[in-house]
Scaffold this motif. Structure first.
Motif, PDB file in Angstrom:
ATOM      1  N   THR A 238       0.844  -1.191   0.000  1.00  0.00           N
ATOM      2  CA  THR A 238       0.000   0.000   0.000  1.00  0.00           C
ATOM      3  C   THR A 238       0.884   1.248   0.000  1.00  0.00           C
ATOM      4  OG1 THR A 238      -0.118  -0.020   2.426  1.00  0.00           O
ATOM      5  CG2 THR A 238      -1.866  -1.168   1.221  1.00  0.00           C
ATOM      6  N   GLY A 239       0.238   2.431  -0.044  1.00  0.00           N
ATOM      7  CA  GLY A 239       0.992   3.677  -0.043  1.00  0.00           C
ATOM      8  C   GLY A 239       1.917   3.740  -1.251  1.00  0.00           C
ATOM      9  N   PRO A 240       3.042   4.427  -1.134  1.00  0.00           N
ATOM     10  CA  PRO A 240       3.960   4.549  -2.270  1.00  0.00           C
ATOM     11  C   PRO A 240       4.559   3.213  -2.690  1.00  0.00           C
ATOM     12  CG  PRO A 240       4.975   5.396  -0.273  1.00  0.00           C
ATOM     13  CD  PRO A 240       3.528   5.164   0.053  1.00  0.00           C
ATOM     14  N   PHE A 241       4.664   2.260  -1.771  1.00  0.00           N
ATOM     15  CA  PHE A 241       5.244   0.959  -2.114  1.00  0.00           C
ATOM     16  C   PHE A 241       4.339   0.169  -3.067  1.00  0.00           C
ATOM     17  CE2 PHE A 241       6.497   2.310   2.109  1.00  0.00           C
ATOM     18  CZ  PHE A 241       7.872   2.320   2.004  1.00  0.00           C
ATOM     19  N   LEU A 397       6.406   7.628   6.069  1.00  0.00           N
ATOM     20  CA  LEU A 397       5.994   8.785   6.857  1.00  0.00           C
ATOM     21  C   LEU A 397       5.654   9.988   5.979  1.00  0.00           C
ATOM     22  CD1 LEU A 397       8.539   8.613   9.819  1.00  0.00           C
ATOM     23  CD2 LEU A 397       6.037   8.539  10.036  1.00  0.00           C
ATOM     24  N   ASN A 398       6.469  10.244   4.979  1.00  0.00           N
ATOM     25  CA  ASN A 398       6.305  11.457   4.191  1.00  0.00           C
ATOM     26  C   ASN A 398       5.113  11.431   3.251  1.00  0.00           C
ATOM     27  OD1 ASN A 398       8.465  13.718   4.446  1.00  0.00           O
ATOM     28  ND2 ASN A 398       9.604  11.799   4.737  1.00  0.00           N
ATOM     29  N   GLN A 399       4.544  10.265   2.992  1.00  0.00           N
ATOM     30  CA  GLN A 399       3.346  10.250   2.147  1.00  0.00           C
ATOM     31  C   GLN A 399       2.224  11.058   2.786  1.00  0.00           C
ATOM     32  OE1 GLN A 399       1.049   6.484   1.943  1.00  0.00           O
ATOM     33  NE2 GLN A 399       2.427   5.691   3.526  1.00  0.00           N
ATOM     34  N   PHE A 400       2.229  11.165   4.117  1.00  0.00           N
ATOM     35  CA  PHE A 400       1.163  11.883   4.805  1.00  0.00           C
ATOM     36  C   PHE A 400       1.430  13.385   4.880  1.00  0.00           C
ATOM     37  CE2 PHE A 400       1.080   7.514   6.433  1.00  0.00           C
ATOM     38  CZ  PHE A 400      -0.209   7.171   6.057  1.00  0.00           C
ATOM     39  N   ASN A 401       2.561  13.816   4.346  1.00  0.00           N
ATOM     40  CA  ASN A 401       2.852  15.243   4.262  1.00  0.00           C
ATOM     41  C   ASN A 401       2.468  15.834   2.916  1.00  0.00           C
ATOM     42  OD1 ASN A 401       3.935  15.349   6.875  1.00  0.00           O
ATOM     43  ND2 ASN A 401       5.943  14.658   6.150  1.00  0.00           N
ATOM     44  N   PRO A 410      -7.882  10.832   3.573  1.00  0.00           N
ATOM     45  CA  PRO A 410      -6.549  11.093   3.014  1.00  0.00           C
ATOM     46  C   PRO A 410      -6.023   9.919   2.202  1.00  0.00           C
ATOM     47  CG  PRO A 410      -6.376  10.572   5.342  1.00  0.00           C
ATOM     48  CD  PRO A 410      -7.837  10.621   5.034  1.00  0.00           C
ATOM     49  N   MET A 411      -6.317   9.929   0.927  1.00  0.00           N
ATOM     50  CA  MET A 411      -5.878   8.859   0.031  1.00  0.00           C
ATOM     51  C   MET A 411      -5.140   9.493  -1.149  1.00  0.00           C
ATOM     52  SD  MET A 411      -9.438   6.690   0.110  1.00  0.00           S
ATOM     53  CE  MET A 411      -8.914   5.502  -1.105  1.00  0.00           C
ATOM     54  N   GLN A 412      -3.815   9.362  -1.160  1.00  0.00           N
ATOM     55  CA  GLN A 412      -3.045   9.936  -2.256  1.00  0.00           C
ATOM     56  C   GLN A 412      -2.511   8.878  -3.206  1.00  0.00           C
ATOM     57  OE1 GLN A 412      -3.550  12.688  -3.226  1.00  0.00           O
ATOM     58  NE2 GLN A 412      -2.167  14.250  -2.466  1.00  0.00           N
ATOM     59  N   PHE A 413      -1.992   7.792  -2.681  1.00  0.00           N
ATOM     60  CA  PHE A 413      -1.455   6.743  -3.555  1.00  0.00           C
ATOM     61  C   PHE A 413      -2.532   5.693  -3.774  1.00  0.00           C
ATOM     62  CE2 PHE A 413       2.397   8.737  -1.981  1.00  0.00           C
ATOM     63  CZ  PHE A 413       3.139   8.838  -3.149  1.00  0.00           C
ATOM     64  N   VAL A 414      -3.167   5.788  -4.929  1.00  0.00           N
ATOM     65  CA  VAL A 414      -4.299   4.936  -5.282  1.00  0.00           C
ATOM     66  C   VAL A 414      -4.095   4.429  -6.712  1.00  0.00           C
ATOM     67  CG1 VAL A 414      -5.873   6.157  -3.732  1.00  0.00           C
ATOM     68  CG2 VAL A 414      -5.636   6.924  -6.099  1.00  0.00           C
TER      69      VAL A 414
END
Length: 466
Positions: A238-241, A397-401, A410-414
């Motif tokens: 999930t996230g950037p990974f 951590l930085n994905q939430f910045n 808060p969903m950025q990497f989708v």
């Protein structure tokens, strides 16, 4: 289409709505007793001291847990007994480390990394941050990964219903150590009344930024035992990974969706033959929130042939929250690169925030939102090379910045449209009336009334948790 009222809050009632089971929230240990009501039935699960030893089709051996399930009446009479074999932490892909960090998953060279594999305990969950915003509120902490998180996380768990006849023969063969005389130990060989088990494959939610196949609420022991099925849960990135997008081979986007697909394929190839002949009509995907969104994406993909039924709980991909156009997905990914020091003016990989000025316009490679064909790997290669050297915790951590479109969700990497055509088109622009594809899948979908109020806790936490 039939609708069940299922969702994020309703995930606690997962087993009630799906299979009318008698319990839903439990801890699997050596002994477990759940009393739903003093006058009603209870369930007791006992973990055997002896492990079961199974030989796969390819000759490799895996150790699994053996569980006895007792359904007990209010008068303490045993109504029913059933057996479940539990396989935990089974790998389905190479660890996504090094250059593989953001890539689609790579097949293992064999079903298991070693010829004898211990599948009696969970492995790591994928990289993510724990939710501590509401303190120890169990409605939030119950969704946190229960174990260590790392990038080496592509493992799945299986719970398999077993007849007492099968179990007896398996244990006899295990004690006699007669594996050398057999091709493999298929369950159907030890069942005079051959049966083909339905497989339910769970895809967890978590806003595409968190989640784990190892959560207690996802334990498939009772579901498998009482309903005579196979339950599978699998980790995905999930996230950037899982969803960093640079439109090249090193970061194609949608790696998390590709993880889900490979887990399904790996199960069908190496484990389903143990329980019966592979049969797509008996494969059901079910998931909640981001899991339901994932299933919707897979339904619209060319990989939908892998399953014939789907259960979507609380959401789909018909939303601008759950999909980014490629151009927007690229901007989000480059913004993360900026935050961790991977920009045109800095080669730092320490994870510290970059300079305050925005990403240089010349570093943003213009791409089309309708991708066709394989792109050139050269664009954004320097950014990728830098991101591959950044510490995983810094990326997490930085994905939430990154500035969010919607602060409540808060969903950025989708998911986005990728050149592999895993997600071929924006789901919100998919019109069934004009497509030539024939969809044969059966679908259940639904929501809970007022389930969106769950997120109000986060906006008004000072009021709720004074």
């Amino acid at each position: 289409m039939t609708f069940f009222f299922l969702g994020r809050i309703g995930n606690l009632f997962l087993y009630f709505f799906l299979l009318s089971l008698v319990c839903f929230y439990f801890k699997c240990s050596s002994s477990m007793l759940i009393d739903l009501d003093n006058s009603l039935d209870s369930i007791k699960v006992e973990l055997s001291d002896k492990k079961i030893k199974i030989k796969l089709v390819n000759g490799q051996i895996v150790f699994a847990n053996r569980k006895l399930i007792k359904q007990i009446s209010g008068t303490q009479q045993i109504i029913k007994k059933s057996l479940v074999y539990e396989f935990l932490g089974v790998p389905f892909a190479q660890p996504p480390l090094g250059d593989k960090r953001f890539q689609f998953p790579h097949n293992l060279t064999n079903a298991l990394p070693t010829n004898v594999y211990d599948a009696t305990s969970f492995r790591d969950s994928c990289m993510q941050e724990l939710d501590t915003s509401l303190g120890e509120f169990p409605g939030a902490t119950m969704w946190n990964a229960p174990d260590k998180v790392s990038e080496d996380c592509l493992y799945m768990n299986l719970w398999v219903s077993v007849t007492f006849e099968q179990d007896k023969r398996f244990r006899e063969e295990s004690e006699k150590n007669l594996y050398s005389d057999m091709d493999y130990l298929g369950f159907s060989k030890y069942n005079t009344n051959f049966r083909q088990l339905t497989s339910l494959f769970w895809i967890y939610g978590g806003s595409f930024s968190s989640g784990s196949a190892n959560l207690k609420v996802y334990d498939g022991t009772i579901m498998a035992g009482l309903e005579d099925i196979v339950v599978i849960t699998a980790n995905y990135r999930t996230g950037p990974f899982g969803f960093l997008y640079l439109n090249n081979e090193g970061a194609p986007g949608n790696a998390g969706l590709a993880d889900q697909i490979l887990a399904i394929q790996w199960f069908k190839e190496y484990y389903l033959p143990l329980f019966g002949e592979p049969n797509t009509s008996n494969m059901v995907l079910f998931g909640e929130s981001a899991g339901a969104m994932s299933i919707h994406d897979l339904l619209l993909s060319e990989k939908s042939y892998l399953f014939s039924r789907a259960i979507l709980q609380s959401s789909s991909s018909y939303s601008d929250l759950t999909y980014r156009k490629p151009s927007e997905a690229l901007k989000v990914s480059l913004r993360l690169a900026e935050l961790v020091g991977c920009n045109e003016s800095s080669s730092s990989t320490s994870g510290a925030a970059a300079a305050d000025y925005p990403f240089a316009e010349k570093s943003i490679i213009k791409i089309s939102d309708n991708l066709k064909g394989r792109p050139d790997d050269a664009p954004n290669q320097r950014v990728l090379d830098c991101l591959l050297r950044v510490d995983a915790s810094s990326l997490s951590l930085n994905q939430f910045n990154i500035e969010y479109v919607n602060k409540y969700l808060p969903m950025q990497f989708v998911p986005t449209a990728d050149y592999h055509q895993l997600v071929p088109i924006d789901p919100t622009e998919y019109y069934f009336s004009v497509t030539s594809r024939k969809f044969k899948q059966e679908i259940l979908a639904g929501i809970n009334q007022d389930e969106g109020t769950y997120f109000a806790f986060y906006e008004y936490k000072d009021i709720y948790f004074n």
